[in-house]
Scaffold this active site. Sequence first.
Site, PDB file in Angstrom:
ATOM      1  N   ASP A 492       0.848  -1.193   0.000  1.00 51.26           N
ATOM      2  CA  ASP A 492       0.000   0.000   0.000  1.00 51.26           C
ATOM      3  C   ASP A 492       0.885   1.245   0.000  1.00 51.26           C
ATOM      4  O   ASP A 492       1.872   1.330   0.767  1.00 51.26           O
ATOM      5  CB  ASP A 492      -0.916  -0.002   1.228  1.00 51.26           C
ATOM      6  N   ASN A 500      -2.929  12.889  -3.621  1.00 50.20           N
ATOM      7  CA  ASN A 500      -4.009  13.287  -4.532  1.00 50.20           C
ATOM      8  C   ASN A 500      -4.554  14.669  -4.166  1.00 50.20           C
ATOM      9  O   ASN A 500      -4.847  15.501  -5.053  1.00 50.20           O
ATOM     10  CB  ASN A 500      -5.141  12.263  -4.488  1.00 50.20           C
ATOM     11  N   ASP A 509      -2.350   9.291 -10.566  1.00 48.32           N
ATOM     12  CA  ASP A 509      -2.352   8.241 -11.593  1.00 48.32           C
ATOM     13  C   ASP A 509      -0.941   7.988 -12.097  1.00 48.32           C
ATOM     14  O   ASP A 509      -0.551   6.832 -12.346  1.00 48.32           O
ATOM     15  CB  ASP A 509      -3.247   8.646 -12.761  1.00 48.32           C
ATOM     16  N   GLU A 536      -4.819   2.292  -4.219  1.00 45.45           N
ATOM     17  CA  GLU A 536      -3.365   2.384  -4.197  1.00 45.45           C
ATOM     18  C   GLU A 536      -2.719   1.100  -3.675  1.00 45.45           C
ATOM     19  O   GLU A 536      -1.536   1.108  -3.321  1.00 45.45           O
ATOM     20  CB  GLU A 536      -2.940   3.581  -3.323  1.00 45.45           C
TER      21      GLU A 536
END
Length: 625
Positions: A492, A500, A509, A536
Amino acid sequence: MRLGYLLLSLLLSVIPLAAKATQQHLTITPETAGDINLMPLLYISQTQAEYFAQIRHQPDKAWHKLNDHDIKRIGARNLWLKLNISNPGSRNQRILTLANPLLDQITIYHLVNGHLKQKLKMGDSLPFGQRPLLSNLFAYPIQFKAHSEHTFYLAVESTGAIHLDIALQTPQNLTQQTESLTLLHGFQMGALAAIGIFALFIAFTTGSFSYCFYAGYVLTMTLLVASVHGFAFRYLWPNLPDIQQYIIPLLLPLVMAFALLFSEKILQLKRYSHKLLRASRGFTAIAILLSLLSPWLGYEIAIYLDILAVLLISCLLMCIAVRQAVEGHKVAKLYTIGWFSMLLGAFITSLLYLGLIALPIKPQTPVMLGLTFEVIFMAAVLAIRYSDERKSKLAIQQQALEQAERVRKIREESLRVEAQTNAKLERMVQERTLELEITLRELHEANRKLTEQTTVDSLTQVKNRNAFDKRLQAEGRLSRRQQTPMSLLMLDIDKFKAINDSFGHLAGDDILRRIALLLQNQLKRPSDLLSRFGGEEFAIILPHTSAQGAMHLAELIRQAVVDLDIKWEQQDIPLTVSIGVSAAVIESDSHPTELLEQADRALYQAKHEGRNRVCLYSPKQQTVT
């Protein structure tokens, strides 16, 4: 006095079997030629004393002349025989022989001039090497000194037939007799063994049950003949007298069982009479049962039952053969002639064993001769049967060839018509095939794209969750079957939501794509699978990997992410990852799912302990970095 002694010696040299007034003495001289039959000179005790001291001091009235009734019976214990021999002349050498190799034990007490010179035990209940002369017969060499009186006491014990043939022979005559008997018996057993082995080879090459049962019949009978004549004990099991005690009652019913099985096939009872077939198989089962029970029944009971079984089975087979011969069965006619010799020999032997008749031959001689003739004759019958079957097969093959030729011509005509039809169809098929190939290429391309869409994550271009789940179950089955460890890594990206929020979703992305590329480069084996698990999170399947190997790879990945240089709009984006590791040898169908849950718990532990670390799952959640 001296003149009378000389006249007496001269008279005894002309008539070597002169007896004294008591008719208990045999006088021999060096001039006595040939062998001396001692049976008319033997005396048997009327008592059943167990010890030699008791027998030795018995008066003459306790002994009587030996007769056929005394010895032509089965089984004896404490059977005492007495023989007196005088040697008034010079030294003389003879051999005392007992021509029944199946006696269990003979104890010879040899007295010279009233003093016990030697005590000797012989018999097939003792190892063969203990005999004074290594001969199939029981032989006791005697040195007759000049002017000596010899008394012999023989204690005979046996559970078999007490058929005695006692003689006094010269070494030369014994050697010649032994050579003649060995040659005769060797020829008999050699012929039987050769026929049996030949039949066995034919059975192996042709797969014929008839030859298989015939080979078993001949070979077991060969062993029976060798046992009866003492050759099996001498050459096969000389140090195992226990086998000698049970081999004859064991082999007799076994020979008859093979005879029944062979007769069932050669006379084709399955085709002619189910009633006779059931009777034959019933007696076969009885014969095999007798063979198996013979060690526990005792020799005397077993031999009586075997004799009865031989008589009944011989009569049964004779009746079957005669019935089929009357009905015109060619093989049955020949079989009847051969089996009659076996039946006659078995009948005479049985009567001799049971003491119902008396003949100057050994009890086993008639059945041995009958068996030998029957085996040789049955070999001829089997050869005729084989020849008939071969002719029948050749006729069937000829018919099959003719039919095959007709089929070939019909097939050629069909092929010619088919070729004309195919030529027309081929042009049409070629046109349709071209169109189909174009359509298939288009369909294949569409399927490839569809497969990629269902198994590949569109953003990161690694396998998606669906592909991961299928691969997890497949690798779990391999681990379970091969008992090899499998490891899972749950990864993770730390604080990805903050990235973000700070740099935008396009930056997120891009980071996911670069992380996926980095992870793909860290995996060196084609069998390893990287997938985007969701958001993620990434999951890695490592087949054939232990916990130690998985931890090492996870640490390399963590460090590579830390060293990764990522900029977005001229700003550095520091990245770290937390990794959960689990490893085990899969034991059940549900175990792969449990392994995934364990990796997820280890990931949670890594997050809980501060992120940017690797944790290995354990039941106590011990963290390994």
